[in-house]
Design a protein around this motif. Sequence first.
Motif, PDB file in Angstrom:
ATOM      1  N   THR A   1      83.109  48.903  27.185  1.00 55.70           N
ATOM      2  CA  THR A   1      83.968  50.066  27.391  1.00 55.70           C
ATOM      3  C   THR A   1      83.796  50.575  28.822  1.00 55.70           C
ATOM      4  N   HIS A   2      84.460  51.653  29.187  1.00 52.04           N
ATOM      5  CA  HIS A   2      84.602  52.085  30.575  1.00 52.04           C
ATOM      6  C   HIS A   2      83.293  52.528  31.238  1.00 52.04           C
ATOM      7  N   GLU A   3      83.300  52.389  32.580  1.00 50.83           N
ATOM      8  CA  GLU A   3      82.235  52.901  33.445  1.00 50.83           C
ATOM      9  C   GLU A   3      82.879  53.517  34.683  1.00 50.83           C
ATOM     10  N   TRP A   4      82.122  54.406  35.357  1.00 52.69           N
ATOM     11  CA  TRP A   4      82.688  55.157  36.485  1.00 52.69           C
ATOM     12  C   TRP A   4      81.668  55.358  37.599  1.00 52.69           C
TER      13      TRP A   4
ATOM     14  N   ARG B   1      87.244  42.515  34.422  1.00 48.03           N
ATOM     15  CA  ARG B   1      86.601  41.872  33.276  1.00 48.03           C
ATOM     16  C   ARG B   1      87.568  41.658  32.128  1.00 48.03           C
ATOM     17  N   GLY B   2      88.525  42.554  31.995  1.00 55.01           N
ATOM     18  CA  GLY B   2      89.483  42.444  30.902  1.00 55.01           C
ATOM     19  C   GLY B   2      89.087  43.297  29.715  1.00 55.01           C
ATOM     20  N   GLY B   3      89.991  43.415  28.765  1.00 51.61           N
ATOM     21  CA  GLY B   3      89.740  44.193  27.564  1.00 51.61           C
ATOM     22  C   GLY B   3      90.413  45.549  27.606  1.00 51.61           C
TER      23      GLY B   3
ATOM     24  N   MET C   1      89.953  61.140  30.409  1.00 55.51           N
ATOM     25  CA  MET C   1      88.991  60.691  31.413  1.00 55.51           C
ATOM     26  C   MET C   1      89.316  59.310  31.973  1.00 55.51           C
ATOM     27  N   CYS C   2      90.027  58.459  31.228  1.00 55.63           N
ATOM     28  CA  CYS C   2      90.337  57.101  31.679  1.00 55.63           C
ATOM     29  C   CYS C   2      91.597  57.053  32.523  1.00 55.63           C
TER      30      CYS C   2
ATOM     31  N   PRO D   1      93.420  49.705  29.733  1.00 52.47           N
ATOM     32  CA  PRO D   1      92.500  48.618  30.103  1.00 52.47           C
ATOM     33  C   PRO D   1      91.141  49.169  30.507  1.00 52.47           C
ATOM     34  N   VAL D   2      90.110  48.393  30.238  1.00 48.01           N
ATOM     35  CA  VAL D   2      88.731  48.809  30.499  1.00 48.01           C
ATOM     36  C   VAL D   2      88.335  48.450  31.926  1.00 48.01           C
TER      37      VAL D   2
END
Length: 749
Positions: free
Chosen positions: A272-275, A239-241, A114-115, A250-251
């Motif tokens: 963590t990730h958002e979409w 944002r980083g991470g 998904m990422c 990467p997030v």
Amino acid sequence: MKIVLCLLVTCLLGFTATADGQDAAAVRETIEQAEALGERLKSSADSEKLDPLLEELNGLTAAIAEPDLSADELADSKREARRLKRSVAFSNPLLDFDQLLFIKRHDGGGVYHMCDQFYGCNAKAGGGLFVLNDPFGEEPTLRDVLENSVVDSGRLKGQKLDSGSFLSPELSFDGKTILFAYSECKAKKTYTWGPEISYHIFKVNVDGSGLTQLTDGDADDFDPCFLPSGRIAFISLRRGGYLRCGRHCPVYTLFSMEPDGSDITCLSYHETHEWQPSVNNEGMLVYTRWDYVDRDTNIAHHIWLSYPDGRDPRSYHGNYPDKRESRPWMEMDIRAIPGSHKYVATSAAHHGHAFGSLVLIDQRIEDDNAMSQLTRLTPEVPFPESSSRAGIRQCQQYATAWPLSEDDFLCAYDPKAKNHALYWIDSDGNKELIYQDESIPCLSPIPLRPRPCPPVIPDQTLETAAAQKAAGGVERPSTIALMNVYDSDFEWPEGTKITALRVIQALPKTTAPPNKPRIGVANQTNARAVLGSVPVESDGSAFFEAPAGRAIYFQALDSRGMAVQSMRSATYVHKGESLMCQGCHEKKNRPPQSAASLPLAMRRRPSKIEADVSGSNPFKYPRLVQDVLDRNCVACHKKEKALDLTGVAEKGFTRSYNNLAAKYGFYFHVSNGSINHGVHGGSRTIAGKFGAAAAPLMKYLGKEHYDVKLSEEDMYRMTLWLDCNSEFLGAYEDAEAQVRGEVVVPSLN
């Protein structure tokens, strides 16, 4: 370019001229479907257009009832039934627009996950931004929006966007401006980033003029969304991470900017990730968040809402399944349905891309932690991954639904899940092809017309330049108010008395590989820092200042400082934000409970967070716990040749940690299997049955174990460690220094 749809339809049907009962039954079924669809549309469709079609259907019904029909006659009847059904469908007044915006793009490469699909390094060149004119007529024409366009500013000034990949188109509310993401596709290998590799956001007028690059740089920027205020929300790596599982991922999270690309502001500090942000009918931001704090990797990536300035993120659906297989593992491309409180979404897979089966979400229904809030729109297609009936890829048939009503939708569809085309579908299972390109998938259909603009909700943070200017440079603290900690949707243990809230920060991962370093015994867990605690008044209320821009969660503490309940999600506040909670996971679908008087905490100034004991921030086991063991346990254990509790470095941690954490500590972590409530799993914490309260170690810390007598602070240190998932490291950097007990400050807050 002309598209003769009747040829596509003929190819799609693949008739055979065999006069038998099955063929006749198929014709009758098509006629019945068309008649039922006509009945549904009768109250709203143009009767002069619809009534003749229904009369033709009646005549066709009589014709196929004739005995001794030849195979050719039956084949003709079958084609005529399909033509009439299509004509009835396209008489739908909701299809009254004459232009359809969409993109052509190859599915993102890289790992099937998904990422990875939204990194520019995995993009495949090809496709573009298109408008289909007269999409429901007999001879639609196709227009390449960017055919004669060149970028008018920025790094790509003077260039055409004709050799890369397109993603996530968005149309302004007035129907005049298009946003989209574009990658030049110049990556030489995967998991690389740079201006010529990553997705960047562009805008263009619908006639192709004014092509402007809004973002640039190493970060992927995509999924743009017009806000009613005029700003643009989008998803970015800025944002980083990094992701805590899988690979070098990467997030990306929510940001916003001015329409000219200036004043880029972080809306979400989630770790963590958002979409795929969109705006609902009330003007709120709707998006998908992967909620992954002390929980299974695959359990919760569903709908979240926040105000357009990013404040007050909340989940009203899908975040706490009793069993992950009981509902979609992920919901993507979430859109509010016009004139409705419901949403349409694609039920997608964790280990897959943004395709699947379509569902309706109704958050006004009480969530039973399964399917109560969901209605299946396409039940013939199983939920990818959560269903054992079919493989993931075979289930990825639908995508990018655009709702016209609770019954009618535009979407991308392919029964073979390989080359998606544009369709109209309805809630009764009808579907009609609108456009197909056999060489490349078509996605994201959007009616090219104005649509109502939701209300503008004023900013109540001090993040944007405009908000800071309006405040005249006056700063105000970020605060959190809790009305009543006991107002909850779970049962507190009998006699519970909460005296404080512990505030814990979930830190973004700053090193790419999963479990490198491993934070503790738990798999793929968060590094965290205990920011401190604030008092809870006798009526259950709390009011305190909180640091802006950090992902935080709370634990409710009893008089011993032991956690009774803990969040397994995260929230945050922005500069100047005032966040209010009614209770500790209060019931979602009822009005707030009115207090007889102003809560006690609200009658005073907000508390400051009181810092906790050394070793809690930055978190480090050698300082927090090992000192306690050295004072109280090590000598006796050495003498009796019992469990080695020394702080000697061993296998990335220390001997005492390796001997205590897994067997005697308490921790949640990913399970990737059944997640029914258990010691290390479950989607929610059971009050009074986690952390120190549930850790086997506690029975060895009192007089019953060789008359051990820990001081009040030493006992508190041990319970704090157990309440914080029995972790070892407090930062992702310089693990060896942390093992030695040195202070290592996390580089990303």
